[in-house]
Design an enzyme around this catalytic site. Structure first.
Site: not given
Length: 261
Positions: A210, A188, A181-183
């Site tokens: 996210i 990701c 996951f990432c922003t």
């Protein structure tokens, strides 16, 4: 909250990136939008803010190009425009990994939607009963603003450090379901493709990152806020600027005008 903020990306071949830069720069200026648009041969990545009508008209015009017809921007609202100017740039990669074999436009890694991930995190298992771990692909200072409970954090300083970090820790992930996951989804996605390439069989990317998790769930199993690369600094699970989020202490070379990763 009068101003609409959107973030979006798509990996799609753009051999005409330089020509698109001029078109999109003029279109954004005419709409009085602020933010950043990055273009590369591998796709587009953008974060824009302005009045709701102007932002949605811009996206609508972009979707007239069949390559962008399925864009699905993530939305949040703010009292002021959190960008200082409008930048449109052509880059070598829309998110730099320095691993040219990774070409998401040629095939994505499997993804898991936020609602399903929330359900998995309730039990710590996926639908096949396999242990689920979350892997934060962001830089260390972003992780410090908030992350999923128990997330794996390799304390990388930039995304180009992710490939060697993966190779150093790959054995620890072998028998688990790994959700990167990432922003906003872009890092990701590349990370998940690399993990598949490196032989990890049970890898997913968090669809929309996210920000989409905040949008579609109650934020359960996430602690803190989400660092964003604009003047809001940190967003809470309600997608509002976190009053406790401070830009102090972040690396001095982080620009205010950058895209969500």
């Amino acid at each position: 909250m009068p101003f609409l903020n959107i973030s979006c990306y798509k990996f799609v071949p753009l051999p005409d990136a330089a020509e698109l830069r001029d078109v999109l720069r003029a279109r954004a200026a005419a709409a009085d939008l602020k933010g950043t648009i990055l273009l590369a041969g591998e796709g587009i990545n953008f974060f824009l803010a302005g009045t709701a009508q102007a932002v949605r008209d811009f996206v609508g015009a972009l979707k007239q190009d069949e390559r962008f017809a399925d864009l699905d921007p993530k939305e949040s609202w703010s009292a002021t425009v959190p960008f200082r100017k409008m930048l449109v740039k052509v880059k070598r990669e829309i998110i730099r990994m320095d691993h040219p074999a990774i070409q998401p436009a040629q095939g994505r890694a499997p993804s898991v939607d936020p609602v399903t991930l929330r359900r998995w995190l309730e039990t710590g298992r996926d639908d096949e009963g396999r242990e689920v771990v979350t892997l934060d692909t962001r830089n260390a200072f972003e992780v410090d603003a908030g992350t999923f409970e128990g997330a794996i954090d390799w304390r990388i300083g930039k995304f180009t450090e992710f490939p060697p970090a993966l190779r150093a820790h790959k054995a620890e992930l072998q028998d688990k379901t790994v959700v990167s996951f990432c922003t906003g989804g872009i890092r990701c996605e590349k990370a998940a493709i690399l993990m598949r390439e490196e032989g990890l069989p049970h890898v997913y990317q968090l669809e929309g990152g996210i920000l989409k998790y905040f949008e579609l769930t109650d934020g359960a199993h996430y602690r803190g806020g989400c660092f964003v690369f604009d003047d809001r600094a940190v967003l809470g699970p309600d997608l509002a600027a976190d009053p406790e989020g401070k830009r102090a202490g972040t690396p001095p070379d982080i620009p205010h005008n950058a895209t969500t990763k």
